[in-house]
Every structure is written in structure tokens, then in C-alpha cells.
Design an enzyme around this catalytic site. Structure first.
Site, PDB file in Angstrom:
ATOM      1  N   GLY A   1       0.822  -1.205   0.000  1.00 57.48           N
ATOM      2  CA  GLY A   1       0.000   0.000   0.000  1.00 57.48           C
ATOM      3  C   GLY A   1       0.854   1.252   0.000  1.00 57.48           C
ATOM      4  N   SER A   2       0.208   2.407  -0.083  1.00 60.75           N
ATOM      5  CA  SER A   2       0.944   3.669  -0.213  1.00 60.75           C
ATOM      6  C   SER A   2       1.748   3.999   1.035  1.00 60.75           C
ATOM      7  CB  SER A   2      -0.029   4.809  -0.525  1.00 60.75           C
ATOM      8  OG  SER A   2      -1.023   4.929   0.494  1.00 60.75           O
TER       9      SER A   2
ATOM     10  N   ASP B   1       3.065  -2.727   8.318  1.00 56.97           N
ATOM     11  CA  ASP B   1       2.089  -2.625   7.238  1.00 56.97           C
ATOM     12  C   ASP B   1       1.149  -1.462   7.530  1.00 56.97           C
ATOM     13  OD1 ASP B   1       0.675  -3.227   4.938  1.00 56.97           O
ATOM     14  OD2 ASP B   1       0.282  -5.316   5.478  1.00 56.97           O
TER      15      ASP B   1
ATOM     16  N   LYS C   1      -8.187  -4.355   6.463  1.00 57.58           N
ATOM     17  CA  LYS C   1      -7.142  -4.258   5.465  1.00 57.58           C
ATOM     18  C   LYS C   1      -7.620  -4.920   4.181  1.00 57.58           C
ATOM     19  CE  LYS C   1      -2.920  -5.187   6.450  1.00 57.58           C
ATOM     20  NZ  LYS C   1      -2.529  -4.036   5.603  1.00 57.58           N
TER      21      LYS C   1
ATOM     22  N   GLU D   1      -1.009 -10.542   3.271  1.00 54.12           N
ATOM     23  CA  GLU D   1      -0.769  -9.669   4.413  1.00 54.12           C
ATOM     24  C   GLU D   1      -1.130 -10.357   5.725  1.00 54.12           C
ATOM     25  OE1 GLU D   1      -1.451  -5.209   2.509  1.00 54.12           O
ATOM     26  OE2 GLU D   1      -3.175  -6.351   3.212  1.00 54.12           O
TER      27      GLU D   1
END
Length: 262
Positions: free
Chosen positions: A34-35, A89, A102, A111
Site C-alpha cells: 500500500g501507499s 504494514d 485491510k 498480508e
């Protein structure tokens, strides 16, 4: 360069920067997707370059693996690593008990496997992801392609008896076709608005035939690091109850920012 970041990117950056302070020599690390996690990977690469930090990363997606390789972070598979010291994360939502939603990046399966194979999980995020009750962000459920419409119908039937505010479900698309995860599956997003009992919902969803995993991370996160656009970070440890206010300086670094092609 840091001055050119938007407030939300500054928040993500300072959370990521603070998180890599927890990394020690010799650790085996789960690298999130993710970003926000991408900032963490860049900050980790900077420590490796500047300090000679020795770590091995286990990526949670093909995107993260590609980024880590490009920045010179040694990576391996979870099967090879077997067990990890720490996973860092992001999250789409987190509540007061550090339960998470998530899967906005469609990597929830890997994940969750990586996070649960770690001694500790740190979530890096911004204040906007903090909620009283989970559910405003759509809950992703990964399903196998075979019979996915049946799986979706069974999910919708199940939701009738759950403590949720809404029961709309949709197949996640990538343009005109269904989005395909790294494991070759589909994502069904549950637009629930509010989840009254996340623990119960997480358990019963995984009992539906065709469901591989869901995006509720219950009792997995140990520490959340919340970044703010002014450089302030809040570090909250669910196990000890400690809450620390800290600050990360914006120091322009060609090592972090020059790599960015996004």
C-alpha cells in the site's frame, strides 16, 4: 523535497520513518503493501544504505517485492524465512482495540499470513484511519473465482443475521474485468458502514465455501503509529497500554525521494 509533500503524504512518511526505528540488525521483516507501506520500504532502504543495517524482507505482494528489489532490500519467501520478527504494514481502518480492516490494495491474504507469522505487527497510518467502530471502509473478502456468485450470495445471506448497518456487496473490478489478486482470486467488497461485532463476523465469513480470507485483522496488531502532517507521531502499544507522542523531522533525503517514479 519533503516540503513538497501533501499533508497526508507527510503523515504517512513520518509514521513510516518512526516505524523503521523498531527494526534491528538481523531481523526478518514482513513488508506490507500500500501507499503507506511503500514509504516504509523506502525508509528501510535508506537505513540499509546509510547504516549498513542487515535485514531480510518478506513482501506481502508482487508490488512490494518489486519495490524492495529496486531499492536493494534483500528479500526471501515466507517458506524460506519460516517465522518473522516483525511485520510493518498499513491499514484502511483501525479501532480503539487495534482491530483492523485491510485489503484496499487487494493483498489481504498474503498480508494476513505474513502478519500472523510474526512476533509483532506494527501498523503505520494517519489519523483519518482511526474509527470508533469498523465498517465505514468496505470490508474486502477474497473468494476463489469458481462459483464466486454463489459465495457472494451466501455472504449476503449471512449478513442478514450480523450486526451491520448495511449489506451491499460488490465484486471489485479492474476496468471492465474482475480484479485478480496475486493468488488468482477475486475480491468481494462488503459495504457494511458499521460492524458491531468484528470478531464474530471474521469467524463466520471464513466458514463460507469459496471464501479464502477476509480483511478483518483481529488481535494481530500490537502497535499503531499514527502520523500527522506537521511531523507529529503517536505511538500506541496495545499490549502495554503505553501511548507516546513523538516528532519526526522532515529532512530532505535524495535517497528516499529520488527513487520515486510515481
Amino acid at each position: 523535497m519533503a516540503a513538497e509533500l501533501s499533508p497526508i503524504d507527510k503523515a504517512k512518511f513520518v509514521a513510516a520513518k518512526r516505524a523503521v526505528d523498531f527494526v534491528e540488525n538481523g531481523m526478518k521483516l514482513g513488508l506490507g503493501t500500500g501507499s503507506t507501506a511503500a514509504w516504509m520500504v523506502r525508509c528501510l532502504a535508506e537505513r540499509i544504505r546509510e547504516e549498513g543495517l542487515r535485514v531480510t524482507g518478506v513482501p506481502t505482494s508482487s508490488r512490494t517485492a518489486e519495490l524492495a528489489r529496486s531499492l536493494g532490500i534483500p528479500i526471501t519467501s515466507l517458506d524460506e524465512a519460516r517465522w518473522l520478527d516483525l511485520t510493518i504494514d498499513g491499514a484502511d481502518e483501525f479501532d480503539t482495540e487495534l482491530n483492523l480492516i485491510k485489503g484496499g490494495g487487494a493483498a489481504l491474504l498474503q498480508e494476513k499470513i505474513v502478519a500472523t507469522a510474526s512476533d509483532q505487527m506494527i501498523v503505520i497510518t494517519d489519523a483519518a484511519k482511526s474509527v470508533t467502530q469498523l465498517g465505514a471502509f468496505p470490508l474486502p473478502v477474497e473468494v476463489i473465482p469458481f462459483g464466486w456468485q454463489t459465495s457472494k450470495a451466501l455472504i449476503e445471506e449471512l449478513l442478514v443475521s450480523m450486526d451491520v448497518l448495511n449489506r451491499d456487496c460488490s465484486l471489485r473490478m479492474n476496468g471492465d474485468a474482475a480484479l485478480i489478486t496475486d493468488e488468482g482470486n477475486y475480491i468481494v467488497d462488503l459495504h457494511l458502514k458499521r460492524i458491531g461485532n468484528p470478531r464474530q463476523l471474521a469467524m463466520v465469513l471464513n466458514q463460507i465455501p469459496g471464501v479464502v480470507e477476509n480483511g478483518l485483522f483481529i488481535d494481530i496488531c500490537d502497535i499503531v503509529i499514527i502520523g500527522h502532517g506537521d511531523g507529529r507521531v503517536v505511538v500506541r502499544d496495545i499490549n502495554t497500554g503505553d501511548v507516546q507522542d513523538d516528532r519526526v523531522d522532515f529532512v530532505p533525503s535524495d535517497n528516499i525521494f529520488a527513487d520515486m517514479g510515481e
